[in-house]
Design a protein around this motif. Structure first.
Motif, PDB file in Angstrom:
ATOM      1  N   PHE A 125       0.767  -1.154   0.020  1.00 12.28           N
ATOM      2  CA  PHE A 125       0.081  -0.120  -0.128  1.00 12.28           C
ATOM      3  C   PHE A 125       1.093   0.952  -0.042  1.00 12.28           C
ATOM      4  O   PHE A 125       2.085   1.227   0.469  1.00 12.28           O
ATOM      5  CB  PHE A 125      -0.790   0.126   1.310  1.00 12.28           C
ATOM      6  N   PHE A 126       0.360   2.249  -0.728  1.00 10.96           N
ATOM      7  CA  PHE A 126       1.016   3.333  -0.682  1.00 10.96           C
ATOM      8  C   PHE A 126       1.108   4.250   0.631  1.00 10.96           C
ATOM      9  O   PHE A 126       0.306   4.115   1.342  1.00 10.96           O
ATOM     10  CB  PHE A 126       0.611   4.549  -2.102  1.00 10.96           C
ATOM     11  N   ASN A 186      -8.448   2.286  -0.471  1.00  8.48           N
ATOM     12  CA  ASN A 186      -7.556   1.762  -1.438  1.00  8.48           C
ATOM     13  C   ASN A 186      -7.739   0.396  -1.298  1.00  8.48           C
ATOM     14  O   ASN A 186      -7.507  -0.213  -0.368  1.00  8.48           O
ATOM     15  CB  ASN A 186      -6.437   2.583  -1.063  1.00  8.48           C
ATOM     16  N   THR A 272      -4.604  -2.419  -8.646  1.00  5.21           N
ATOM     17  CA  THR A 272      -5.068  -1.475  -7.259  1.00  5.21           C
ATOM     18  C   THR A 272      -5.921  -0.425  -7.653  1.00  5.21           C
ATOM     19  O   THR A 272      -5.839   0.154  -8.787  1.00  5.21           O
ATOM     20  CB  THR A 272      -3.586  -0.776  -6.867  1.00  5.21           C
ATOM     21  N   LEU A 274      -8.000   3.015  -6.356  1.00  3.97           N
ATOM     22  CA  LEU A 274      -7.942   4.201  -5.640  1.00  3.97           C
ATOM     23  C   LEU A 274      -9.367   5.081  -5.887  1.00  3.97           C
ATOM     24  O   LEU A 274      -9.621   5.505  -6.847  1.00  3.97           O
ATOM     25  CB  LEU A 274      -6.680   5.096  -5.840  1.00  3.97           C
ATOM     26  N   SER A 293      -2.231   8.548  -7.055  1.00  6.32           N
ATOM     27  CA  SER A 293      -2.235   7.576  -7.934  1.00  6.32           C
ATOM     28  C   SER A 293      -1.008   7.116  -8.587  1.00  6.32           C
ATOM     29  O   SER A 293      -0.574   5.671  -8.479  1.00  6.32           O
ATOM     30  CB  SER A 293      -3.311   7.810  -9.168  1.00  6.32           C
ATOM     31  N   ALA A 296       0.692   4.964  -5.715  1.00  3.55           N
ATOM     32  CA  ALA A 296      -0.051   4.073  -5.577  1.00  3.55           C
ATOM     33  C   ALA A 296       0.499   2.770  -6.546  1.00  3.55           C
ATOM     34  O   ALA A 296       0.854   1.695  -6.219  1.00  3.55           O
ATOM     35  CB  ALA A 296      -1.467   4.058  -5.611  1.00  3.55           C
TER      36      ALA A 296
END
Length: 305
Positions: A125-126, A186, A272, A274, A293, A296
């Protein structure tokens, strides 16, 4: 002698007297020429007979099988007639198989394809940039990872594993401690090999098939969806918006629209998503959404590398 016979003799004598006999040397030359013609004709006849005999002999030798002569035997009784052995069959030449079978499937190592990740670590995960961190932190709570799309569930049949979290953020010019400017849902989903692109194709189609829907079963408000052009994120991406009437805290329309953006980004068999959900009626800030984004995508890249 009768009168008629005498007349015939006289006619014959008269006819003979009118003909002149040729000279002796001329008679001799004529006889020699006739002799030479008869000799040439005889030689030609012999040549034709010899040629025909030779051709017939060759035809017989070519047509007849090779026969081994029977061995001589010494017996008291009469000699039996030699038995001709049947010719041995000529062995047929079997063509050698081609070096490579046409349209043969490519050779494989025999190993099953890599199933990809079966679990998703926290580092996938970012994290927010320091200027956007509210200090609230991420919350790992259950819930949908996409807005409702008229009951469609794009890609759900190919999911291997999934994790999701919710994260509040602030804009860089918002002082710390203030109300957040928005929030993200997310999620990270691993699909079966080769099925992640199908999931994004199904998502595009679901958005097209659901341009409008009720916000809830008990509300008369509607929500509209539409695809937006998008490039430059991961292997491919899908970007769309949801749009509803903007309302105040009492639920009364304010005269504008509340707009939220959702971006699904694929890298290999991992997607992924968002989903910007706002905060107390706020709409998505496009510049902030694009920046997060990219963060991510980078987190997924580092995880899979």
């Amino acid at each position: 002698m009768s009168r008629d016979l005498n007349g015939l003799y006289r006619a014959l004598a008269a006819d003979t007297d009118e003909r002149v006999l040729p000279a002796p040397d001329r008679v001799r030359r004529r006889a020699d020429r006739r002799a030479r013609q008869r000799a040439a004709f005889g030689a030609l006849t012999v040549a034709v007979l010899v040629a025909g005999t030779a051709a017939g002999t060759r035809w017989v030798l070519a047509a007849g099988p090779d026969v081994d002569p029977a061995p001589a035997t010494t017996t008291d009784g009469p000699s039996p007639s030699p038995t001709v052995a049947p010719p041995s069959p000529t062995p047929s030449r079997t063509p050698s198989p081609p070096a490579r079978t046409p349209n043969a499937p490519p050779k494989t190592s025999g190993q099953p394809p890599d199933p990809g990740p079966t679990s998703i670590p926290d580092r996938a995960f970012f994290t927010l940039a320091a200027a956007n961190d509210t200090g609230i932190g991420a919350a790992k709570v259950p819930g949908p990872v996409l807005p409702a799309l008229c009951g469609a569930e794009p890609g759900e049949s190919a999911v291997v594993t999934r994790r999701a979290r919710s994260l509040a953020f602030k804009l860089a010019d918002t002082p710390k401690g203030y109300v957040p400017d928005g929030s993200y849902r997310n999620s990270i989903t691993v699909y079966r090999p080769g099925r992640a692109d199908d999931a994004l194709a199904e998502l595009r189609q679901a958005v097209r098939d659901c341009p409008e829907q009720p916000v809830s079963e008990t509300s008369e408000a509607t929500q509209r969806q539409r695809l937006l052009r998008d490039t430059g994120y991961g292997d491919e991406s899908v970007l769309f918006e949801t749009r509803t009437l903007s309302r105040d805290v009492n639920g009364d329309p304010t005269g504008g629209d509340e707009v939220h953006l959702i971006r699904a980004i694929r890298r290999g068999d991992v997607v992924t998503v968002l989903w910007e959900q706002g905060w107390e009626g706020t709409s998505t800030d496009r510049a902030q959404f694009d920046a997060d984004s990219r963060r991510a995508v980078e987190a997924i890249r580092r995880w899979l590398t």
